[in-house]
Design a protein around this motif. Structure first.
Motif, PDB file in Angstrom:
ATOM      1  N   SER A  11      30.288  31.769  67.311  1.00 31.90           N
ATOM      2  CA  SER A  11      29.910  31.401  69.278  1.00 31.90           C
ATOM      3  C   SER A  11      31.438  31.327  69.938  1.00 31.90           C
ATOM      4  CB  SER A  11      29.342  29.876  69.094  1.00 31.90           C
ATOM      5  OG  SER A  11      30.582  29.220  68.810  1.00 31.90           O
ATOM      6  N   GLY A  12      31.474  32.262  71.008  1.00 30.58           N
ATOM      7  CA  GLY A  12      32.081  32.506  72.081  1.00 30.58           C
ATOM      8  C   GLY A  12      32.929  33.790  70.999  1.00 30.58           C
ATOM      9  N   GLY A  18      37.326  35.086  69.507  1.00 30.16           N
ATOM     10  CA  GLY A  18      35.790  35.699  68.571  1.00 30.16           C
ATOM     11  C   GLY A  18      36.264  37.145  68.250  1.00 30.16           C
ATOM     12  N   GLY A  36      27.286  34.569  72.417  1.00 30.29           N
ATOM     13  CA  GLY A  36      27.935  34.702  74.193  1.00 30.29           C
ATOM     14  C   GLY A  36      26.780  34.043  75.329  1.00 30.29           C
ATOM     15  N   ARG A  37      27.666  34.436  76.523  1.00 32.22           N
ATOM     16  CA  ARG A  37      26.715  33.877  77.446  1.00 32.22           C
ATOM     17  C   ARG A  37      26.530  35.334  78.214  1.00 32.22           C
ATOM     18  NH1 ARG A  37      27.880  28.086  80.293  1.00 32.22           N
ATOM     19  NH2 ARG A  37      30.106  28.778  79.581  1.00 32.22           N
ATOM     20  N   ALA A  93      33.275  28.681  70.316  1.00 29.81           N
ATOM     21  CA  ALA A  93      33.029  28.642  71.682  1.00 29.81           C
ATOM     22  C   ALA A  93      34.494  27.509  72.742  1.00 29.81           C
ATOM     23  CB  ALA A  93      31.509  28.701  72.369  1.00 29.81           C
ATOM     24  N   ALA A 115      30.646  22.829  77.135  1.00 28.10           N
ATOM     25  CA  ALA A 115      30.920  23.664  76.072  1.00 28.10           C
ATOM     26  C   ALA A 115      32.034  23.673  75.011  1.00 28.10           C
ATOM     27  CB  ALA A 115      32.047  25.028  76.682  1.00 28.10           C
ATOM     28  N   SER A 119      28.278  22.266  71.918  1.00 29.17           N
ATOM     29  CA  SER A 119      27.977  23.428  71.330  1.00 29.17           C
ATOM     30  C   SER A 119      27.914  23.547  69.649  1.00 29.17           C
ATOM     31  CB  SER A 119      28.646  24.025  71.830  1.00 29.17           C
ATOM     32  OG  SER A 119      29.971  24.453  71.409  1.00 29.17           O
TER      33      SER A 119
END
Length: 261
Positions: A11-12, A18, A36-37, A93, A115, A119
């Protein structure tokens, strides 16, 4: 989206740590999915690993980026269910802001917990049953020295990282005696865009130059410099290796000796 059994989920994945984690686990032979977003950052990550493969730096498949809000229960369950068996999960993340306690908003408090802690809870909860069924798996939490001590102006961040470390220890207790392990890496300030933003905020609030603001961060611990993302990735590489099969429930502090494990 079915993948091989040696699948690592990070994540992240598009951030500074990352990217280093992706490189480390690719080199260890894992097929890596970065969550990721930001579609842009994930595309950049994919392109970077493709270029590395084309240049002969790796004979492994490039990293695959998957857009996912890892604070959303429905979305994380959907994405991980589609991936298939996960061998390694790295909960990386996170977010970080600073403010005196009396200026910390409830929104900031909730955002940090979501976050940095929620998460990790959502992702870990999803992969642990499969790992236990296969009697093999690695979960690593990228926490912080803030997970082990309190520092001024970081109430939301510090509380959320304490929550993450607590979760890592609970998972370790629940999987003890199996082929699954849960450990945490706790670095001090790492050379990443997130730290650069922190330096900029310090400079703006104190009137210092960015160089002086960064020096204040490095002077706060015995290491005398920022931790490099690759150093964090190397610690994760150890935790996921066969050499660490008997290591469970530990937090590895990367700060040059300021906080004792």
């Amino acid at each position: 989206m079915e993948t091989s059994a040696r699948l690592a989920v990070i994540s992240g994945g598009g951030g500074g740590i990352g990217r280093a984690l992706c490189r480390e686990l690719v080199q260890r032979g894992y097929e890596v999915v970065a969550l990721g977003r930001s579609p842009r950052r994930l595309r950049e990550l994919e392109a970077m690993t493709v270029r590395a493969a084309d240049a002969g730096a790796s004979d492994h498949p490039p990293v695959r980026g998957v857009v996912c809000d890892v604070t959303d229960e429905t979305e994380t369950d959907r994405v991980l269910s589609a991936l298939g068996p996960v061998s390694v999960l790295v909960n990386n993340a996170g977010t970080a802001e600073s403010a005196p306690l009396h200026d910390t908003t409830l929104r900031s408090w909730h955002d940090h917990l979501a976050a940095n802690a929620t998460s990790a809870f959502l992702l870990t909860r999803q992969v642990i049953p499969g790992m236990r069924e296969r009697d093999r798996g690695r979960v690593v939490f990228i926490a912080s020295t803030a997970a082990r001590a309190g520092t001024p102006y970081t109430a939301a961040y510090t509380a959320s990282k304490h929550a993450m470390l607590g979760l890592a220890r609970v998972v370790a207790a629940e999987v003890a005696g199996t082929g699954v392990t849960s450990n945490a890496v706790c670095p001090s300030f790492v050379r990443t865009p997130m730290t650069e933003r922190s330096v900029q905020r310090i400079a703006e609030r104190t009137g210092r130059t960015p160089e002086a603001a960064q020096q204040a961060l490095t002077d706060s611990g015995p290491l005398g410099r920022l931790v490099e993302p690759e150093e964090v990735a190397a610690a994760v590489g150890y935790f996921v290796s066969d050499a660490a099969a008997c290591v469970n429930g530990q937090s590895l502090v990367l700060d040059g000796g300021g906080i004792q494990s």
